[in-house]
Design a protein around this motif. Structure first.
Motif, mmCIF file in Angstrom:
data_model
loop_
_atom_site.group_PDB
_atom_site.id
_atom_site.type_symbol
_atom_site.label_atom_id
_atom_site.label_comp_id
_atom_site.label_asym_id
_atom_site.label_seq_id
_atom_site.Cartn_x
_atom_site.Cartn_y
_atom_site.Cartn_z
ATOM 1 N N GLU A 66 0.729 -1.220 -0.235
ATOM 2 C CA GLU A 66 -0.019 -0.165 -0.089
ATOM 3 C C GLU A 66 0.865 1.268 -0.192
ATOM 4 O O GLU A 66 1.949 1.475 0.636
ATOM 5 C CB GLU A 66 -1.064 0.086 1.009
ATOM 6 C CG GLU A 66 -1.999 -0.868 1.009
ATOM 7 C CD GLU A 66 -3.180 -0.323 1.886
ATOM 8 O OE1 GLU A 66 -2.770 0.327 3.032
ATOM 9 O OE2 GLU A 66 -4.305 -0.955 1.619
ATOM 10 N N SER A 68 0.911 5.629 -0.514
ATOM 11 C CA SER A 68 -0.025 6.981 -0.542
ATOM 12 C C SER A 68 0.205 7.479 -1.775
ATOM 13 O O SER A 68 1.460 8.105 -2.119
ATOM 14 C CB SER A 68 0.146 7.876 0.669
ATOM 15 O OG SER A 68 -0.401 9.021 0.684
ATOM 16 N N ASN A 83 -4.568 12.734 -1.438
ATOM 17 C CA ASN A 83 -3.845 11.796 -1.042
ATOM 18 C C ASN A 83 -4.682 10.499 -0.636
ATOM 19 O O ASN A 83 -5.660 10.546 0.083
ATOM 20 C CB ASN A 83 -2.974 12.045 0.193
ATOM 21 C CG ASN A 83 -1.776 12.399 -0.116
ATOM 22 O OD1 ASN A 83 -0.887 11.896 -0.624
ATOM 23 N ND2 ASN A 83 -1.342 13.779 0.037
ATOM 24 N N ARG A 84 -4.266 9.302 -1.351
ATOM 25 C CA ARG A 84 -5.293 8.089 -1.236
ATOM 26 C C ARG A 84 -4.427 7.045 -0.972
ATOM 27 O O ARG A 84 -3.248 6.682 -1.719
ATOM 28 C CB ARG A 84 -6.434 8.012 -2.325
ATOM 29 C CG ARG A 84 -5.477 7.913 -3.573
ATOM 30 C CD ARG A 84 -6.539 7.914 -4.807
ATOM 31 N NE ARG A 84 -6.077 8.169 -6.223
ATOM 32 C CZ ARG A 84 -5.644 7.085 -6.879
ATOM 33 N NH1 ARG A 84 -5.867 5.786 -6.249
ATOM 34 N NH2 ARG A 84 -4.864 7.210 -7.894
ATOM 35 N N ARG A 85 -4.840 5.974 -0.180
ATOM 36 C CA ARG A 85 -3.923 4.774 -0.085
ATOM 37 C C ARG A 85 -4.343 4.027 -1.233
ATOM 38 O O ARG A 85 -5.554 3.525 -1.510
ATOM 39 C CB ARG A 85 -4.088 4.228 1.540
ATOM 40 C CG ARG A 85 -3.523 5.000 2.411
ATOM 41 C CD ARG A 85 -3.997 4.486 3.923
ATOM 42 N NE ARG A 85 -3.344 3.094 4.128
ATOM 43 C CZ ARG A 85 -2.132 3.049 4.590
ATOM 44 N NH1 ARG A 85 -1.509 4.115 4.814
ATOM 45 N NH2 ARG A 85 -1.787 1.787 4.720
#
Length: 231
Positions: A66, A68, A83-85
């Motif tokens: 995972e 970011s 921002n997204r995982r």
């Protein structure tokens, strides 16, 4: 024919049909390799005649991680700074031997031999840096592979030239479907190609059939028994 190696700790060759989770191709695609060569030469993209063959020198291994990621506007997100995982599949410890024949062979040989490149070179993504290593420039004999003849090929092989796969004990075969065939520029592509490979880097033994005219494949004799396929 120019022979050089690409090696790194990680690689990520994102499959275009994945957006939420970023799956990867198991080895460097043809269009990515063309872009890599263009980066070394300082070109926007390759033109003219360019033939490449890809040999796996390490077993195909992947893991998921995972990360970011900054949002992408072209995915329809409202803010490019979001921002997204994201789950990303990575190729671990990739090692490829590349065979190149074409209009740029002299200039490319000189650049790689001297350890030079106009732009940064990486394996699919900017966080997967690599530096091409010069191996040799060879005069290899092109062979006329008649339909029905059996070849022992140390590179990955387009499936449309395989009439029958001849399994060898202990081998692990894989198929990659729908790889982009040609980059037209501006994120536009033309055609797809399917590839057969042996996941541990062993040769692929098969019975030959005629290649499609729009996706030609050439075979060159590498040693007494093995050949390489360039496409």
């Amino acid at each position: 024919m120019l022979v050089f190696d690409l090696r790194g700790n990680l690689a990520h060759f994102r499959r275009p049909d994945t957006t939420g989770t970023h799956a990867t191709y198991p080895f460097i695609p043809r269009t990515v390799l063309h872009g890599f060569i263009a980066s070394v030469l300082g070109l926007e993209q390759l033109s003219g005649e360019n033939w490449v063959g890809i040999q796996l020198l390490s077993p195909v291994r992947t893991c998921s991680q995972e990360m970011s990621m900054l949002g992408k506007g072209w995915l329809g997100e409202s803010k490019s700074t979001f921002n997204r995982r994201t789950s990303i599949e990575l190729v671990v410890n990739p090692h490829y031997r590349v065979y190149y024949a074409g209009d740029q062979v002299e200039k490319l040989s000189e650049m790689i031999y001297q350890g030079k490149s106009y732009y940064h070179t990486y394996l699919g993504s900017a966080y997967c840096l690599t530096f091409p290593r010069y191996i040799d420039c060879l005069k290899m004999k092109k062979i006329n592979a008649e339909p029905g003849s059996i070849l022992n090929c140390c590179t990955v092989v387009p499936s449309h030239v395989i009439d029958k796969l001849i399994p060898v004990g202990g081998s692990q075969y894989g198929r990659v479907g729908g790889m982009h065939y040609r980059h037209l520029g501006e994120r536009r592509f033309e055609g797809t190609i399917n590839i057969i490979y042996e996941a541990t880097g062993r040769p692929v033994v098969f019975k030959v059939k005629n290649a499609a005219a729009d996706k030609p494949v050439n075979f060159y004799r590498l040693g007494e028994e093995e050949v390489v396929s360039l496409w």
